[in-house]
Each structure stands twice: as structure tokens, then as C-alpha cells.
Design an enzyme around this catalytic site. Structure first.
Site, PDB file in Angstrom:
ATOM      1  CD  GLU A  85       1.084   0.435   8.774  1.00 23.79           C
ATOM      2  OE1 GLU A  85       0.218   1.015   8.145  1.00 23.79           O
ATOM      3  OE2 GLU A  85       2.155   0.992   9.092  1.00 23.79           O
ATOM      4  CG  HIS A 107       3.086  -3.062   6.093  1.00 19.52           C
ATOM      5  ND1 HIS A 107       4.049  -2.548   6.918  1.00 19.52           N
ATOM      6  CD2 HIS A 107       2.493  -1.994   5.493  1.00 19.52           C
ATOM      7  CE1 HIS A 107       4.034  -1.226   6.842  1.00 19.52           C
ATOM      8  NE2 HIS A 107       3.098  -0.866   5.977  1.00 19.52           N
ATOM      9  CB  CYS A 163       3.970   5.615   4.900  1.00 17.26           C
ATOM     10  SG  CYS A 163       4.793   4.646   6.179  1.00 17.26           S
ATOM     11  CG  HIS A 208      -0.340   0.399   2.511  1.00 16.73           C
ATOM     12  ND1 HIS A 208      -0.986   1.203   3.418  1.00 16.73           N
ATOM     13  CD2 HIS A 208       0.865   0.115   3.061  1.00 16.73           C
ATOM     14  CE1 HIS A 208      -0.212   1.381   4.485  1.00 16.73           C
ATOM     15  NE2 HIS A 208       0.908   0.732   4.294  1.00 16.73           N
ATOM     16  CG  HIS A 219       0.469 -12.624  -1.767  1.00 17.04           C
ATOM     17  ND1 HIS A 219       0.303 -13.337  -0.597  1.00 17.04           N
ATOM     18  CD2 HIS A 219       1.785 -12.655  -2.045  1.00 17.04           C
ATOM     19  CE1 HIS A 219       1.479 -13.798  -0.201  1.00 17.04           C
ATOM     20  NE2 HIS A 219       2.399 -13.392  -1.056  1.00 17.04           N
ATOM     21  CG  HIS A 237       5.343   0.893   2.369  1.00 11.76           C
ATOM     22  ND1 HIS A 237       4.618   2.041   2.059  1.00 11.76           N
ATOM     23  CD2 HIS A 237       4.896   0.512   3.599  1.00 11.76           C
ATOM     24  CE1 HIS A 237       3.793   2.322   3.051  1.00 11.76           C
ATOM     25  NE2 HIS A 237       3.948   1.407   4.010  1.00 11.76           N
TER      26      HIS A 237
END
Length: 142
Positions: free
Chosen positions: A129, A29, A23, A14, A71, A27
């Protein structure tokens, strides 16, 4: 009061729109989702007698909802140009378009709402996160 909890996780990418820091860039998580259900009493009949709910059923519901995000590229609706969305999908990327900014807080709220719709007595949803950073949502009236 009785409380049960279970966990699920998903991998997802996201970025944060209108954010000024790292952010704002795409990137990923390994998101960890912890779901709590709470109930004043235990069931009195059937196979779930003396249980809040069957853990197998609880885990299944949570993993189904959370699995829908696995995914995926989580994208706030309207945050990318239509041509960008089309290009990403044309390259084979799977986008999960969401009607909110893709923060851990909003994801916790989303998961709680989706599980409440399935009839679970949700009392709290935590979305991590990172291993050390978590947002929690507590549905009102539960």
C-alpha cells in the site's frame, strides 16, 4: 526448487468500511504488486526448455490482471448507497466493485486467485500500500 518473481503496479483509490481512522476516508495509493511463482523442476521441451516459465509470458499475465485495477475507485460491494454509486458513475468515475473489503490482504488474495486460474504456480503475492507496508498471501498447496 526454482522461484521467479515479477512486479506490476497500479494507481487506485479506496476507503475502508467500518474502520475508525484516516483510512475510512477516500484516499489513493500507488499499489505495488510482487508475484512469486515456484516450481520443483524446469520445463524439459520446447522454447521454455530449462525455464520455469518464460518471463515475457509471466509478466504479461501479471500485468493484465493487475492492470484491470489501474486508475479505478476500488469499492467494497454494498459499502456505498446505490444513489452514490449512480452519481459517481454519472460523473464519469470508474468504479471497480469488489466482493470484499479493499484491504491489501484481500487484494493479495484476489490477485493470487486470479493468477492461479490462469495456470501460474503462484507461491506468494505481496501487495504494498505504501513503500514500507506490505501484505502477503501464500496460496495453500502451492
Amino acid at each position: 526448487m526454482y522461484q521467479l518473481k515479477t512486479e506490476a503496479s497500479f494507481d487506485g483509490a479506496h476507503f475502508l468500511t467500518d474502520y475508525y481512522g484516516k483510512c475510512e476516508n477516500l484516499h489513493g495509493h500507488r499499489w505495488r504488486v510482487v508475484v512469486y511463482i515456484q516450481q520443483g523442476g524446469l520445463q524439459e521441451e520446447g522454447t521454455m526448455r530449462d525455464m520455469v516459465v518464460d518471463f515475457t509470458a509471466f509478466k504479461k499475465e501479471v500485468r493484465e490482471v493487475v492492470g484491470e485495477f489501474d486508475h479505478m475507485f476500488l469499492v467494497e460491494e454494498g459499502s456505498l448507497k446505490p444513489e452514490t454509486v449512480q452519481a459517481l458513475e454519472g460523473e464519469g468515475f470508474t468504479l471497480k466493485m469488489l466482493p470484499f473489503r479493499t484491504t491489501a490482504e484481500n487484494l493479495a488474495h484476489c490477485f493470487a486467485d486470479r493468477l492461479l486460474e490462469r495456470g501460474l504456480p503462484i507461491s506468494e503475492v505481496d501487495v504494498y500500500e505504501t513503500p514500507l507496508n506490505c501484505a502477503s498471501y501464500f496460496p495453500e498447496g502451492n
